[in-house]
Design a protein around this motif. Structure first.
Motif, PDB file in Angstrom:
ATOM      1  N   TRP A  31      -3.554  -8.339 -11.721  1.00 41.02           N
ATOM      2  CA  TRP A  31      -2.269  -7.968 -12.319  1.00 41.02           C
ATOM      3  C   TRP A  31      -1.769  -6.642 -11.748  1.00 41.02           C
ATOM      4  CZ3 TRP A  31       0.830 -11.252 -14.422  1.00 41.02           C
ATOM      5  CH2 TRP A  31       0.305 -12.421 -14.957  1.00 41.02           C
ATOM      6  N   ARG A  33      -2.184  -5.644  -8.562  1.00 36.14           N
ATOM      7  CA  ARG A  33      -1.567  -6.002  -7.274  1.00 36.14           C
ATOM      8  C   ARG A  33      -0.223  -6.680  -7.486  1.00 36.14           C
ATOM      9  NH1 ARG A  33      -6.445  -8.728  -5.203  1.00 36.14           N
ATOM     10  NH2 ARG A  33      -7.766  -6.982  -4.731  1.00 36.14           N
ATOM     11  N   ALA A  34      -0.185  -7.611  -8.430  1.00 33.15           N
ATOM     12  CA  ALA A  34       1.074  -8.305  -8.728  1.00 33.15           C
ATOM     13  C   ALA A  34       2.144  -7.310  -9.173  1.00 33.15           C
ATOM     14  CB  ALA A  34       0.848  -9.363  -9.797  1.00 33.15           C
ATOM     15  N   SER A  35       1.753  -6.313  -9.945  1.00 30.91           N
ATOM     16  CA  SER A  35       2.699  -5.291 -10.413  1.00 30.91           C
ATOM     17  C   SER A  35       3.270  -4.484  -9.254  1.00 30.91           C
ATOM     18  CB  SER A  35       2.024  -4.346 -11.409  1.00 30.91           C
ATOM     19  OG  SER A  35       1.728  -5.024 -12.597  1.00 30.91           O
ATOM     20  N   ARG A  36       2.413  -4.133  -8.302  1.00 36.35           N
ATOM     21  CA  ARG A  36       2.895  -3.363  -7.138  1.00 36.35           C
ATOM     22  C   ARG A  36       3.876  -4.188  -6.305  1.00 36.35           C
ATOM     23  NH1 ARG A  36      -2.306  -1.693  -7.680  1.00 36.35           N
ATOM     24  NH2 ARG A  36      -3.173  -3.118  -6.152  1.00 36.35           N
ATOM     25  N   MET A  37       3.573  -5.470  -6.108  1.00 37.51           N
ATOM     26  CA  MET A  37       4.481  -6.333  -5.331  1.00 37.51           C
ATOM     27  C   MET A  37       5.790  -6.536  -6.100  1.00 37.51           C
ATOM     28  SD  MET A  37       1.707  -8.986  -3.592  1.00 37.51           S
ATOM     29  CE  MET A  37       2.317 -10.312  -4.515  1.00 37.51           C
ATOM     30  N   TRP A  38       5.708  -6.740  -7.392  1.00 40.64           N
ATOM     31  CA  TRP A  38       6.886  -6.940  -8.238  1.00 40.64           C
ATOM     32  C   TRP A  38       7.809  -5.721  -8.183  1.00 40.64           C
ATOM     33  CZ3 TRP A  38       8.634 -10.871 -11.475  1.00 40.64           C
ATOM     34  CH2 TRP A  38       9.607 -10.519 -12.402  1.00 40.64           C
ATOM     35  N   SER A  39       7.211  -4.529  -8.222  1.00 46.31           N
ATOM     36  CA  SER A  39       8.026  -3.303  -8.258  1.00 46.31           C
ATOM     37  C   SER A  39       8.815  -3.093  -6.965  1.00 46.31           C
ATOM     38  CB  SER A  39       7.169  -2.080  -8.562  1.00 46.31           C
ATOM     39  OG  SER A  39       6.294  -1.816  -7.492  1.00 46.31           O
ATOM     40  N   ARG A  40       8.372  -3.699  -5.877  1.00 45.76           N
ATOM     41  CA  ARG A  40       9.151  -3.609  -4.639  1.00 45.76           C
ATOM     42  C   ARG A  40      10.445  -4.410  -4.753  1.00 45.76           C
ATOM     43  NH1 ARG A  40       3.879  -4.731  -1.541  1.00 45.76           N
ATOM     44  NH2 ARG A  40       2.995  -2.659  -1.432  1.00 45.76           N
ATOM     45  N   ALA A  41      10.372  -5.548  -5.424  1.00 43.44           N
ATOM     46  CA  ALA A  41      11.550  -6.409  -5.571  1.00 43.44           C
ATOM     47  C   ALA A  41      12.433  -5.996  -6.747  1.00 43.44           C
ATOM     48  CB  ALA A  41      11.110  -7.864  -5.736  1.00 43.44           C
TER      49      ALA A  41
END
Length: 193
Positions: A31, A33-41
């Motif tokens: 979660w 890692r998913a949060s870091r990727m999500w925050s880019r978008a």
């Protein structure tokens, strides 16, 4: 109590008469890692504030709650779980206990929905409660301060039982009310050097 199961832990524990149900979920790092990727978008809408965040935990927790049918659910720091919990156990009282300013910082419409699904909003300090009350004061929602730590009236008994030891479990930030433990420690040192 329902919590995430650390690797190698049993499915159930009992500590001081409190039964703890531990759920097997995706590792927290997934979660993260998913949060870091999500925050880019979507930099203005953190993943942890989405209704599907940690759905693996939430789905299992909702099943347990339905089975247990508790009178009270003490929900800590994840306001977006409140509507789902309300649907799962409609007769339970929901205490939303915040340890941060998310109610004041995140999307006001989403937070209003989450607050409305609760019966009481508590904060770990006057600061957390004041910011939430400022935003949602027009609702009929009751707010309360529920500080972290042990009751002050028990500190004297503990001091007589053991040598002075201090544990502060939290981070140093104004909304956590760190000045209170500091002032309390200073007063205790004057009374019991």
């Amino acid at each position: 109590m329902i919590a995430r199961r650390p690797r190698g832990s049993p499915k159930r524990l009992e500590i001081d008469g409190v039964r703890i149900e531990l759920l097997t979920c995706a590792p927290a790092r997934v979660w993260g890692r998913a949060s870091r990727m999500w925050s880019r978008a979507w930099p203005g809408a953190p993943l942890f504030a989405q209704s599907f965040y940690a759905f693996d935990f939430l789905a299992q927790a909702l099943r347990k709650l339905r089975r247990l049918a508790p009178d009270v659910v003490h929900l800590q720091n994840f306001p977006h779980y409140a509507p789902a919990i309300r649907r799962a156990v409609p007769d339970a009282a929901i205490l939303l206990h915040m340890h941060c300013d998310w109610l004041a910082q995140l999307d006001p419409d989403v937070m209003a929905r989450d607050v409305a699904a609760s019966d009481l909003v508590a904060g770990c300090s006057q600061h957390v409660v004041a910011t939430a009350r400022e935003r949602f004061g027009s609702t009929r929602m009751p707010f309360a301060v529920l500080p972290n730590g042990a009751p002050v009236d028990r500190l004297g008994v503990a001091a007589r039982r053991m040598p002075a030891k201090v544990l502060f479990d939290g981070r140093a930030s104004p909304e956590k009310g760190c000045s209170y433990p500091s002032r309390g420690l200073a007063g205790s040192c004057r009374r019991s050097p």
